[in-house]
Write an enzyme that holds these catalytic residues in place. Sequence first.
Site, mmCIF file in Angstrom:
data_model
loop_
_atom_site.group_PDB
_atom_site.id
_atom_site.type_symbol
_atom_site.label_atom_id
_atom_site.label_comp_id
_atom_site.label_asym_id
_atom_site.label_seq_id
_atom_site.Cartn_x
_atom_site.Cartn_y
_atom_site.Cartn_z
ATOM 1 N N ASP A 467 0.850 -1.185 0.000
ATOM 2 C CA ASP A 467 0.000 0.000 0.000
ATOM 3 C C ASP A 467 0.887 1.236 0.000
ATOM 4 O O ASP A 467 2.101 1.165 0.195
ATOM 5 C CB ASP A 467 -0.978 -0.004 1.160
ATOM 6 C CG ASP A 467 -0.287 -0.005 2.524
ATOM 7 O OD1 ASP A 467 0.946 0.226 2.561
ATOM 8 O OD2 ASP A 467 -0.969 -0.231 3.531
ATOM 9 N N ASP A 484 -6.736 10.366 -6.289
ATOM 10 C CA ASP A 484 -7.136 9.399 -7.320
ATOM 11 C C ASP A 484 -6.098 9.325 -8.428
ATOM 12 O O ASP A 484 -5.788 8.243 -8.950
ATOM 13 C CB ASP A 484 -8.495 9.787 -7.906
ATOM 14 C CG ASP A 484 -9.631 9.609 -6.890
ATOM 15 O OD1 ASP A 484 -9.397 8.909 -5.872
ATOM 16 O OD2 ASP A 484 -10.720 10.152 -7.128
ATOM 17 N N GLU A 510 -6.000 2.109 -0.607
ATOM 18 C CA GLU A 510 -4.683 2.306 -1.206
ATOM 19 C C GLU A 510 -3.868 1.023 -1.146
ATOM 20 O O GLU A 510 -2.645 1.040 -1.258
ATOM 21 C CB GLU A 510 -3.926 3.438 -0.491
ATOM 22 C CG GLU A 510 -3.486 3.136 0.930
ATOM 23 C CD GLU A 510 -4.551 3.477 1.971
ATOM 24 O OE1 GLU A 510 -4.209 3.501 3.145
ATOM 25 O OE2 GLU A 510 -5.722 3.725 1.602
#
Length: 602
Positions: A467, A484, A510
């Site tokens: 992540d 984003d 994420e």
Amino acid sequence: MTAILAGRNSLSTILTCAVWCLVAIASVGWTRHGGSSAMIWPANAVLVASALCMRNFDWRLFPPLLLVLSTLVNLGDHRPWVTSVGFAGANLVEILLAVFLARRFSPISDFFEHPGWAFRFALVTAMAVICSAAVAAEALYFSEGRGWLGGATTWTMAHLPGVLITVPVLLALNPCDTKGNPDHDSPSSLVAGGLMALVAVAAIMVYGQTHYPFQFLLLPPLLLATYHLYAKGAALAVAIIAMIGSYFIFTDVGPAMPFHGPGSLRIYIFQLDLATIFFCALPLGAVLTQRDQKAALAERRLRDFRHLADRVGDVLFRVDAFGRWSYLNPASEQLFSVPVEYRLGQHMLESVIPEDRPPLSRALSELVSGSREDLRQVVSICRRDGTIRHVEILAHRLDEDLGYGGLIRDITEQFTQDEQNRRIAEANEHAANTDELTGLPNRRAFFQALHACMAQDGAKIAVAIFDLDHFKLVNDRYGHPIGDIVLQRVASTVLAAVRDGDMVARIGGEEFAVLITDQNPEQAISLARRLVRAVSSDSIVVPSGPTLHVTISMGIACHRPDEDHAALIERADQALYVAKRGGRNRLMIAEDTLTEQTANST
């Protein structure tokens, strides 16, 4: 008596017995010969035919009435009481047995329609007459002292042809008979009368002279009448021959006169002639009737089939052994946009598009050779106007050397709808398995792929989970739209760095996962390190904003034997946790002591 006459059943029976009485008196008076009995006795045939045809025959009234009338007829012929009563009993036995046996073994439901009917009827008649002859012979023996065998023979030779010939004639003349063949064009009354007149002329020529045995001359007109009028014509012709022959025999004229011996010998010869032509003509007429009935039935069925085929929306077809159309129903004109007459004789594959011809040709060859009995195949055809239609062919092999036949169904609309449904299903499946933001497979698709890989024996699998480091700060500082963009850029960077056979999926906000297959642990770990470096070295240019640099923390675990997917994911996730605790922007490898180290750290 009034009550008896009032009932329809009783009245019909009384009238029938009255006719029997008249015929019996005529037979006794006309055909008596040297043996003091009638030469031919057709009277019993009247009652046999009536009992077989009439539904309202009164079986309670018939026996006593016949006994009385028969006794009176014989008494009128100057017979003793014992003989008269015995003859009455013999007549009753003969009629009852003939009716019972005929209904049981030779019913009139198929008379004149089956060749075997005449033979079965002859056997039934012979059995009934033999039984009645035994009774009559006993009466003659006790009353008049005549020899038993001679009396039985005389009775049999008179009654057997009478019943055998007269009953079919009466059945043929039955006005209530509706068993005629409606599909057969019956000759006119003039033609029928001419045929019967021809039979009569031939009978007069044969039996009206004494010098020449011309009995064979009876066959041509008899067969001609049989051919045109069938079994009924044969029965009438035999009856005419019997009446004319009996008359000449009675007047001592005929081809049998030169035979020396008792008068009964000439009668027996005449009766043999009648039996011969009877068994030649009647079965032939039945065969002709049966032939026409079967031909009419086949023609009706063919008409029914064509009537249905002309109204079927699908194409019904037949193809010969060489693959050429031999039958097409009218629906083919709409499918091929070509008239049926133009298409017949052409090869079946001509309208099929080139790419579909080889598989269809192989399947049809197998169908013709007999290696398969039926076929079901979808092909595309090119119509005369150039449009393409999709059709389903269902064919079945016919008898040897007759090719095959079946049905062609236009499935273009269904085919188009199925294709649309397939595309919609694929789109829905893709949407259900794809992350909308990054375009990567989602968590569902990742675990489906992981399960499929683990189901393979001996598969080399490694799972890396990572992540973004401090991604919450990016969202808080620059906003979610910029966040984003960062996620999309990281996804494209990782996807560009993995092999084609590997899978990158977004499994959380994420959080991402990488499924690495067909790599040993060292190769999988090397790939994971490249991914961490690729993300950290990448620059993310934000529109109207700063250039960002992000890093990732990753944990990787290689699959162990007998390990399920949950344990594998758990080890990779624990390695990721250690990487984040260890300073981020790094890769941690799940080792055997990893869980113990993590527990101590916690």
